[in-house]
Motif scaffolding. Structure first.
Motif, PDB file in Angstrom:
ATOM      1  N   LEU A   1       9.555 105.415 -19.813  1.00  0.00           N
ATOM      2  CA  LEU A   1       8.693 106.056 -20.805  1.00  0.00           C
ATOM      3  C   LEU A   1       8.585 107.570 -20.590  1.00  0.00           C
ATOM      4  CD1 LEU A   1       5.770 103.437 -20.909  1.00  0.00           C
ATOM      5  CD2 LEU A   1       7.502 103.826 -22.677  1.00  0.00           C
ATOM      6  N   HIS A   2       9.350 108.084 -19.618  1.00  0.00           N
ATOM      7  CA  HIS A   2       9.324 109.521 -19.296  1.00  0.00           C
ATOM      8  C   HIS A   2       7.904 109.988 -18.955  1.00  0.00           C
ATOM      9  CE1 HIS A   2      13.457 109.660 -20.682  1.00  0.00           C
ATOM     10  NE2 HIS A   2      13.092 109.169 -21.857  1.00  0.00           N
ATOM     11  N   ALA A   3       7.224 109.170 -18.166  1.00  0.00           N
ATOM     12  CA  ALA A   3       5.870 109.507 -17.743  1.00  0.00           C
ATOM     13  C   ALA A   3       5.888 110.730 -16.833  1.00  0.00           C
ATOM     14  CB  ALA A   3       5.240 108.323 -17.009  1.00  0.00           C
ATOM     15  N   ASP A   4       4.826 111.540 -16.915  1.00  0.00           N
ATOM     16  CA  ASP A   4       4.737 112.690 -16.028  1.00  0.00           C
ATOM     17  C   ASP A   4       3.825 112.419 -14.824  1.00  0.00           C
ATOM     18  OD1 ASP A   4       2.268 112.737 -17.230  1.00  0.00           O
ATOM     19  OD2 ASP A   4       2.520 114.686 -18.207  1.00  0.00           O
ATOM     20  N   ILE A   5       3.591 111.121 -14.559  1.00  0.00           N
ATOM     21  CA  ILE A   5       2.888 110.703 -13.340  1.00  0.00           C
ATOM     22  C   ILE A   5       3.759 109.691 -12.609  1.00  0.00           C
ATOM     23  CG2 ILE A   5       0.591 111.111 -14.304  1.00  0.00           C
ATOM     24  CD1 ILE A   5       0.337 108.078 -14.720  1.00  0.00           C
ATOM     25  N   GLN A   6       3.464 109.471 -11.341  1.00  0.00           N
ATOM     26  CA  GLN A   6       4.254 108.551 -10.533  1.00  0.00           C
ATOM     27  C   GLN A   6       3.361 107.762  -9.579  1.00  0.00           C
ATOM     28  OE1 GLN A   6       6.735 110.481  -7.560  1.00  0.00           O
ATOM     29  NE2 GLN A   6       5.290 112.192  -7.323  1.00  0.00           N
ATOM     30  N   ILE A   7       3.843 106.585  -9.182  1.00  0.00           N
ATOM     31  CA  ILE A   7       3.169 105.802  -8.143  1.00  0.00           C
ATOM     32  C   ILE A   7       3.807 106.203  -6.820  1.00  0.00           C
ATOM     33  CG2 ILE A   7       2.604 103.513  -7.265  1.00  0.00           C
ATOM     34  CD1 ILE A   7       2.925 102.456 -10.118  1.00  0.00           C
ATOM     35  N   LYS A   8       3.066 106.930  -6.027  1.00  0.00           N
ATOM     36  CA  LYS A   8       3.576 107.467  -4.765  1.00  0.00           C
ATOM     37  C   LYS A   8       3.231 106.531  -3.610  1.00  0.00           C
ATOM     38  CE  LYS A   8       3.264 111.537  -1.763  1.00  0.00           C
ATOM     39  NZ  LYS A   8       2.582 112.859  -1.575  1.00  0.00           N
ATOM     40  N   ALA A   9       4.223 106.270  -2.757  1.00  0.00           N
ATOM     41  CA  ALA A   9       3.997 105.454  -1.567  1.00  0.00           C
ATOM     42  C   ALA A   9       3.812 106.359  -0.363  1.00  0.00           C
ATOM     43  CB  ALA A   9       5.181 104.525  -1.341  1.00  0.00           C
ATOM     44  N   THR A  10       2.760 106.122   0.397  1.00  0.00           N
ATOM     45  CA  THR A  10       2.527 106.844   1.638  1.00  0.00           C
ATOM     46  C   THR A  10       2.702 105.867   2.792  1.00  0.00           C
ATOM     47  OG1 THR A  10       0.956 108.338   0.553  1.00  0.00           O
ATOM     48  CG2 THR A  10       0.881 108.224   2.963  1.00  0.00           C
TER      49      THR A  10
ATOM     50  N   TYR B   1      -0.558 103.117  -1.719  1.00  0.00           N
ATOM     51  CA  TYR B   1      -0.028 103.716  -2.936  1.00  0.00           C
ATOM     52  C   TYR B   1      -1.108 104.540  -3.624  1.00  0.00           C
ATOM     53  CZ  TYR B   1       3.629 100.182  -2.317  1.00  0.00           C
ATOM     54  OH  TYR B   1       4.655  99.402  -1.818  1.00  0.00           O
ATOM     55  N   SER B   2      -0.658 105.576  -4.329  1.00  0.00           N
ATOM     56  CA  SER B   2      -1.586 106.384  -5.120  1.00  0.00           C
ATOM     57  C   SER B   2      -0.877 106.866  -6.375  1.00  0.00           C
ATOM     58  CB  SER B   2      -2.106 107.585  -4.308  1.00  0.00           C
ATOM     59  OG  SER B   2      -1.017 108.432  -3.948  1.00  0.00           O
ATOM     60  N   LEU B   3      -1.677 107.197  -7.375  1.00  0.00           N
ATOM     61  CA  LEU B   3      -1.129 107.699  -8.626  1.00  0.00           C
ATOM     62  C   LEU B   3      -1.230 109.225  -8.612  1.00  0.00           C
ATOM     63  CD1 LEU B   3       0.085 106.110 -10.967  1.00  0.00           C
ATOM     64  CD2 LEU B   3      -2.106 106.274 -12.152  1.00  0.00           C
ATOM     65  N   GLU B   4      -0.090 109.859  -8.766  1.00  0.00           N
ATOM     66  CA  GLU B   4      -0.034 111.321  -8.655  1.00  0.00           C
ATOM     67  C   GLU B   4       0.775 111.916  -9.813  1.00  0.00           C
ATOM     68  OE1 GLU B   4      -1.685 112.683  -6.228  1.00  0.00           O
ATOM     69  OE2 GLU B   4      -1.952 111.002  -4.819  1.00  0.00           O
ATOM     70  N   GLU B   5       0.511 113.200 -10.118  1.00  0.00           N
ATOM     71  CA  GLU B   5       1.326 113.903 -11.095  1.00  0.00           C
ATOM     72  C   GLU B   5       2.701 114.180 -10.498  1.00  0.00           C
ATOM     73  OE1 GLU B   5      -1.727 114.907 -10.241  1.00  0.00           O
ATOM     74  OE2 GLU B   5      -2.950 114.786 -12.059  1.00  0.00           O
ATOM     75  N   LEU B   6       3.702 114.194 -11.357  1.00  0.00           N
ATOM     76  CA  LEU B   6       5.040 114.564 -10.901  1.00  0.00           C
ATOM     77  C   LEU B   6       5.058 116.031 -10.521  1.00  0.00           C
ATOM     78  CD1 LEU B   6       7.348 112.734 -13.470  1.00  0.00           C
ATOM     79  CD2 LEU B   6       7.229 112.293 -11.021  1.00  0.00           C
ATOM     80  N   PRO B   7       5.794 116.388  -9.489  1.00  0.00           N
ATOM     81  CA  PRO B   7       5.852 117.810  -9.092  1.00  0.00           C
ATOM     82  C   PRO B   7       6.568 118.637 -10.155  1.00  0.00           C
ATOM     83  CG  PRO B   7       7.407 116.474  -7.821  1.00  0.00           C
ATOM     84  CD  PRO B   7       6.548 115.522  -8.592  1.00  0.00           C
TER      85      PRO B   7
END
Length: 224
Positions: free
Chosen positions: A204-213, A218-224
């Motif tokens: 969907l070309h989302a500008d957020i991502q599910i980031k794994a630490t 996991y956390s929801l973050e904006e794409l760099p």
């Protein structure tokens, strides 16, 4: 939406869990009143289906106990009794609604929707972050590029992440929250569903991502 079912008739409990899960509810089932109190103390639910006649602690006592602690969670009482006095007792103790066994599935579902409607209205029916919108009524994940209707557990994971943006949520917490304490699911099932969601967000070309630490969650973050 996550429900706690407290019903000591095993066959009925199993049938109700199946019905509710098929209608996109996540359900934890317990067989006595003390277990119901323990679960309500340990976790958050959107509603409770509570049988009156249960071992250890009866349903009315469970209801009075949670209300005395200021817990306003919607509660639907179930009982085999049809006498008016029993209905009055349950409602006076703080129940939102009352259903007498045997009952039709559609009536049960309608009463659950009715008792949770006010609470649902108090929370956003649409969650947004970046260019992503999650419709909590239709399970639809969308961006300007398109949309997907999420499966039940995909929806629950993304809803939790969207309601807690930038917050780390561990795999163990996701497993307990989405699959339930008594689930036999293994921890890697969380990664599988996270993978599904990542693919949909990417498509969907989302500008957020599910980031794994690593070793954190996991956390929801904006794409760099």
């Amino acid at each position: 939406m996550r429900l706690l079912l407290a019903e000591d008739e095993k066959a009925l409990s199993k049938a109700l869990v199946t019905i509710l899960e098929r209608n996109n509810y996540s359900v934890d089932a317990v067989g006595d009143g003390q277990a119901a109190l323990d679960y309500l103390e340990a976790d958050n639910y959107d509603g409770v289906i509570l049988d009156i006649m249960m071992p250890k602690v009866d349903g009315i006592t469970v209801l009075k106990t949670i209300r005395s602690k200021g817990n306003c969670i919607p509660v639907l009482m179930l009982t085999a009794k049809a006498e008016v006095d029993d209905k009055v007792l349950g409602l006076d103790a703080g129940a939102n609604d009352y259903l007498t066994k045997p009952f039709h599935t559609q009536e049960l579902l309608a009463r659950i929707r009715a008792m949770t409607r006010t609470q649902s209205a108090q929370t956003d029916s649409r969650l947004q972050m970046g260019n992503v919108t999650l419709d909590c009524a239709s399970f639809e994940l969308s961006t300007p590029a398109g949309s997907f209707r999420l499966a039940n557990k995909e929806f629950q994971i993304l809803e939790l992440l969207l309601r807690n943006p930038h917050s780390l949520i561990s795999s163990e917490r996701l497993l307990e929250k989405i699959w339930g304490y008594d689930s036999e699911a293994e921890i890697n099932v969380v990664w599988v569903y996270i993978s599904y969601l990542r693919k949909k967000l990417s498509a969907l070309h989302a500008d957020i991502q599910i980031k794994a630490t690593r070793n954190a969650g996991y956390s929801l973050e904006e794409l760099p």
